[in-house]
Design a protein around this motif. Structure first.
Motif, mmCIF file in Angstrom:
data_model
loop_
_atom_site.group_PDB
_atom_site.id
_atom_site.type_symbol
_atom_site.label_atom_id
_atom_site.label_comp_id
_atom_site.label_asym_id
_atom_site.label_seq_id
_atom_site.Cartn_x
_atom_site.Cartn_y
_atom_site.Cartn_z
ATOM 1 N N ARG A 1 0.833 -1.210 0.000
ATOM 2 C CA ARG A 1 0.000 0.000 0.000
ATOM 3 C C ARG A 1 0.864 1.255 0.000
ATOM 4 N N ARG A 2 1.966 1.226 0.784
ATOM 5 C CA ARG A 2 2.858 2.377 0.858
ATOM 6 C C ARG A 2 3.533 2.633 -0.491
ATOM 7 N N ASP B 1 1.032 4.132 -2.870
ATOM 8 C CA ASP B 1 0.815 5.544 -2.516
ATOM 9 C C ASP B 1 2.009 6.398 -2.944
#
Length: 370
Positions: free
Chosen positions: A331-332, A335
């Motif tokens: 997810r990081r 992003d």
């Protein structure tokens, strides 16, 4: 076969740095052997951008080899940086081919007792008749192989330089060195020399020494800001960014390096989550096995290193992209990629505030959640 047994010396290859280096050695040897003074030595440029310049270069060469030494003795003439023997528009031109035939005829008439001649050419098209003729009739040297495999040729250069310096270079160290340096032959040679000074004579350059001492220079994709960013250290990243702009840098290489590394980490994270790859002491273990299953997803197999294709990367280097052996969450990474895209678009709108745009992006990515 010695140069004395042939009318002239011909040094060629795909890499101009290697050809020029050997050419300088041969020229110095010819000058020393002949005892020619400065007035009896000529160094001429064979670089030509069109047929007219080819004609001028060969005319200067003709004048030089036909000039009688002022004080007797032997002359030494070097026609260097010849580029009109390549598979290029100038090299293929009918006018160039005729001029090269004239050059060949001139070379057959040379008297090596009166004039020692050296020609150096890079790159060349060895399918042509002139290089084939030179191979049979000159003191011929091909440097760095035919250039069919750039990686193999560069590895050979690194290993050869290590031998010359009286040290050894392990295969893994050579691979990592190429991954860090890229295809810059001059830089590769200088790095081997630097590494050799860090060990005892007769010692071995290991992978760990390359990792410690050789900077990441390939493809402009390894900068301090990127190193700091992916450790998650906000103060270090901001300080590195400030140093980058203070030294006159701009935003493009920074955001490019961040995107390139993030793309590799995204692919590595996906492979690790699928159980195909794991991070170990030797980097990304299983990367070569995973390539057999997934390379086809990238289309045709790529020969050159690319951040779009993890399987073109060095497995040791890929594993070391994860600080402390820990990959950021998927997810990081997703992003991050979106933030890089947003920052790129903002840079178009705020071109004079590039440092501010990147600083704000870094804070959004790395600052602890409130």
């Amino acid at each position: 076969m010695s140069a004395a047994a042939k009318n002239f010396t011909f040094v060629c290859g795909a890499d101009d740095f290697l050809v020029d280096r050997l050419g300088r050695e041969r020229f110095a040897a010819l000058a020393a052997e002949s005892g020619a003074d400065d007035f009896s030595r000529d160094i001429l440029s064979g670089f030509a951008a069109n047929v007219g310049e080819v004609e001028s270069a060969i005319a200067r060469f003709r004048d030089a080899v036909q000039t009688v030494p002022m004080f007797g003795g032997q002359r030494v003439v070097w026609l260097k940086d010849i580029n009109f023997l390549a598979d290029s528009p100038t090299g293929r031109a009918d006018g160039t081919l005729k001029l090269v035939a004239d050059l060949q005829e001139l070379l057959t008439t040379l008297n090596p007792a009166e004039t020692a001649v050296l020609l150096t050419a890079a790159p060349i098209d060895r399918r042509r008749s002139f290089p084939k003729w030179c191979e049979k009739n000159a003191d011929f040297a091909l440097v760095g192989g035919d250039g069919d495999s750039a990686a193999e040729a560069l590895t050979g250069v690194a290993l050869g330089e290590a031998r010359t310096l009286g040290v050894k270079l392990t295969p893994d160290a050579a691979k990592l060195l190429l991954a860090k340096v890229g295809s810059n032959t001059r830089l590769l040679v200088e790095e081997v020399r630097k590494l050799a000074t860090s060990i005892d004579e007769g010692g071995t350059i290991e992978e760990s020494l390359v990792a410690e001492l050789t900077p990441n220079a390939a493809e402009g994709d390894f900068f301090e800001t990127a190193e700091a960013f992916f450790t998650g250290d906000l103060p270090w990243t901001l300080a590195a960014l400030e140093r980058h702009f203070f030294s006159g840098g701009d935003a493009r290489p920074v955001i490019s390096s961040l995107q390139n590394r993030n793309r590799i980490l995204l692919q590595l994270r996906a492979l690790a989550d699928a159980g195909d790859v794991r991070l170990g002491p030797r980097g990304a273990d299983g990367l070569s096995r995973a390539a057999a299953s997934y390379t086809g997803k990238f289309g045709a197999a790529a020969a050159d290193k690319s951040a779009y294709n993890i399987f073109t990367q060095n497995a040791w280097y890929v594993g070391k992209l994860a600080p402390g052996g820990k990959l950021p969450p998927l997810r990081r990474l997703i992003d991050n990629q979106q933030e890089f895209i947003n920052a790129f678009e903002e840079l178009v709108q705020r071109p004079r505030e590039a440092e501010d745009v990147l600083r704000e992006m870094i804070v959004r990515c790395l600052a602890p959640a409130a």
